[in-house]
Design a protein around this motif. Structure first.
Motif, PDB file in Angstrom:
ATOM      1  N   TYR A 202     -65.923 -34.255 -21.073  1.00 55.54           N
ATOM      2  CA  TYR A 202     -67.346 -34.184 -20.741  1.00 55.54           C
ATOM      3  C   TYR A 202     -68.087 -33.259 -21.707  1.00 55.54           C
ATOM      4  CZ  TYR A 202     -71.658 -33.584 -18.045  1.00 55.54           C
ATOM      5  OH  TYR A 202     -72.971 -33.559 -17.655  1.00 55.54           O
ATOM      6  N   LYS A 205     -68.527 -34.889 -25.044  1.00 50.06           N
ATOM      7  CA  LYS A 205     -69.615 -35.874 -25.079  1.00 50.06           C
ATOM      8  C   LYS A 205     -70.966 -35.183 -25.263  1.00 50.06           C
ATOM      9  CE  LYS A 205     -67.273 -39.357 -22.226  1.00 50.06           C
ATOM     10  NZ  LYS A 205     -67.251 -40.048 -20.915  1.00 50.06           N
ATOM     11  N   ILE A 249     -74.564 -43.618 -22.651  1.00 54.45           N
ATOM     12  CA  ILE A 249     -73.794 -44.440 -21.718  1.00 54.45           C
ATOM     13  C   ILE A 249     -72.353 -43.935 -21.593  1.00 54.45           C
ATOM     14  CG2 ILE A 249     -75.213 -46.465 -22.160  1.00 54.45           C
ATOM     15  CD1 ILE A 249     -72.914 -47.635 -23.789  1.00 54.45           C
ATOM     16  N   PHE A 251     -71.496 -41.037 -20.788  1.00 57.62           N
ATOM     17  CA  PHE A 251     -71.404 -40.150 -19.619  1.00 57.62           C
ATOM     18  C   PHE A 251     -71.095 -40.932 -18.342  1.00 57.62           C
ATOM     19  CE2 PHE A 251     -74.002 -37.606 -22.550  1.00 57.62           C
ATOM     20  CZ  PHE A 251     -73.288 -36.417 -22.513  1.00 57.62           C
ATOM     21  N   LYS A 252     -71.317 -42.251 -18.378  1.00 58.31           N
ATOM     22  CA  LYS A 252     -71.048 -43.080 -17.207  1.00 58.31           C
ATOM     23  C   LYS A 252     -69.858 -44.016 -17.431  1.00 58.31           C
ATOM     24  CE  LYS A 252     -75.918 -43.120 -15.762  1.00 58.31           C
ATOM     25  NZ  LYS A 252     -77.098 -43.983 -15.440  1.00 58.31           N
ATOM     26  N   ALA A 253     -69.169 -43.821 -18.549  1.00 53.32           N
ATOM     27  CA  ALA A 253     -68.069 -44.724 -18.896  1.00 53.32           C
ATOM     28  C   ALA A 253     -66.941 -44.632 -17.875  1.00 53.32           C
ATOM     29  CB  ALA A 253     -67.546 -44.391 -20.287  1.00 53.32           C
ATOM     30  N   GLU A 254     -66.440 -45.785 -17.444  1.00 55.40           N
ATOM     31  CA  GLU A 254     -65.312 -45.816 -16.517  1.00 55.40           C
ATOM     32  C   GLU A 254     -63.989 -45.569 -17.241  1.00 55.40           C
ATOM     33  OE1 GLU A 254     -65.370 -49.441 -14.347  1.00 55.40           O
ATOM     34  OE2 GLU A 254     -67.341 -49.066 -13.428  1.00 55.40           O
ATOM     35  N   ASP A 256     -62.801 -43.723 -20.629  1.00 49.93           N
ATOM     36  CA  ASP A 256     -63.212 -42.887 -21.766  1.00 49.93           C
ATOM     37  C   ASP A 256     -62.598 -43.357 -23.079  1.00 49.93           C
ATOM     38  OD1 ASP A 256     -64.910 -41.105 -20.419  1.00 49.93           O
ATOM     39  OD2 ASP A 256     -63.227 -39.873 -19.753  1.00 49.93           O
ATOM     40  N   TRP A 259     -64.484 -46.435 -24.362  1.00 47.49           N
ATOM     41  CA  TRP A 259     -65.803 -46.007 -24.837  1.00 47.49           C
ATOM     42  C   TRP A 259     -65.677 -45.284 -26.178  1.00 47.49           C
ATOM     43  CZ3 TRP A 259     -67.097 -40.873 -25.771  1.00 47.49           C
ATOM     44  CH2 TRP A 259     -68.412 -40.680 -26.222  1.00 47.49           C
TER      45      TRP A 259
END
Length: 292
Positions: A202, A205, A249, A251-254, A256, A259
């Protein structure tokens, strides 16, 4: 056997540095290319980078055997010995540095030395294993090739060279962290204290987003100081807006890892397009600020 030596030089890194060297060169030429000088600059820089990569392979043997993607490297598998690898690196380095010194100029040679010393000494031997700030140190070596390309033409370190150095260094941060997130388990198993492993994905990111903003601002400054035209501004900002969007987007990735792979691949596409675009978007500044 030749294939093993080729992979010892890390072709992916060679290609990336080839492209960024082109970018720096094109900024300085304003469309008027001396192809012999370009060839010598690219050849010298590529050989120096290859030499550094081979030495890095020697240094990282213990790390590479713990990482899935590097377990089959020649030095890990003992199909190439350390003395032979170091001799190979020496030959590559001597030829590369020689080309830059004798057939390009002292500025290109100087920044090749800086990039090599930082990559081998400060990054590979020291910070990669000891601090989360390793990526900042590595970005210095990563930003050296475009400066080599630029100074090969102009023979001075000016505002254009500074902006290129800063811009490409800022790009290195999210680019490198994306690899670390994508290969998170490898870096964790090897106990490498890169940001996503030592802190959190986190936080990585967040910092990646900040560096993309810094990259965008710095590269726009090339237009402000007269080194590029409006076409460049449109290309640059269209790409950067999408890179920022990918960061948001994330930050909302299922997943990581998926992404991060997408984020990484786009960073490569972005820097390639921008570097090549300088071949038709660079301009001559009216009053360039020269530092040395």
């Amino acid at each position: 056997m030749l294939k093993k030596y080729l992979f010892l030089t890390k072709p992916g890194i060679l290609f990336g540095n080839f492209v960024t060297t082109l970018g720096g060169y094109f900024v300085a030429t304003q469309g008027f290319v001396d192809f012999l000088l370009l060839l010598l600059t690219l050849l010298g820089t590529t050989l120096v980078v290859a030499s550094g990569c081979v030495v890095n392979n020697v240094i990282d043997q213990d790390i590479d055997q713990k990482m899935q993607r590097t377990q089959n490297r020649a030095l890990v598998q003992k199909t190439i010995s350390v003395p032979v690898a170091l001799a190979f690196a020496l030959v590559l380095g001597v030829i590369g540095f020689g080309i830059l010194w004798f057939w390009v100029n002292a500025y290109a040679f100087l920044f090749a030395v800086i990039g090599f010393v930082v990559y081998v000494g400060f990054y590979s031997l020291w910070t990669k294993r000891t601090t989360i700030h390793q990526t900042i140190v590595g970005s210095i070596s990563g930003a050296s090739p475009p400066v080599i390309g630029y100074t090969a033409v102009v023979g001075q370190f000016d505002m254009g060279a500074l902006l290129i150095f800063l811009g490409y260094a800022f790009w290195q941060m999210p680019h490198s962290w994306a690899i670390a997130i994508y290969r998170f388990d490898d870096y964790k198993n090897a106990n490498i204290p890169i940001l996503p492993v030592a802190r959190s994905i986190y936080r990585t990111k967040i910092e990646s987003f900040i560096y993309v903003v810094l990259f965008t601002l710095t590269m726009n400054a090339l237009f402000i100081y007269g080194y590029a035209n409006w076409i460049y501004v449109i290309i640059l900002n269209a790409l950067c807006i999408y890179w920022l969007y990918l960061g948001v987007i994330g930050f909302k990735a299922e997943n990581d890892q998926l992404w991060a792979k997408r984020y990484f691949l786009f960073s490569v596409l972005l820097i390639t397009i921008i570097s090549i675009s300088f071949s038709f978007t660079s301009t001559l500044p009216a009053n360039p600020i020269v530092f040395f």
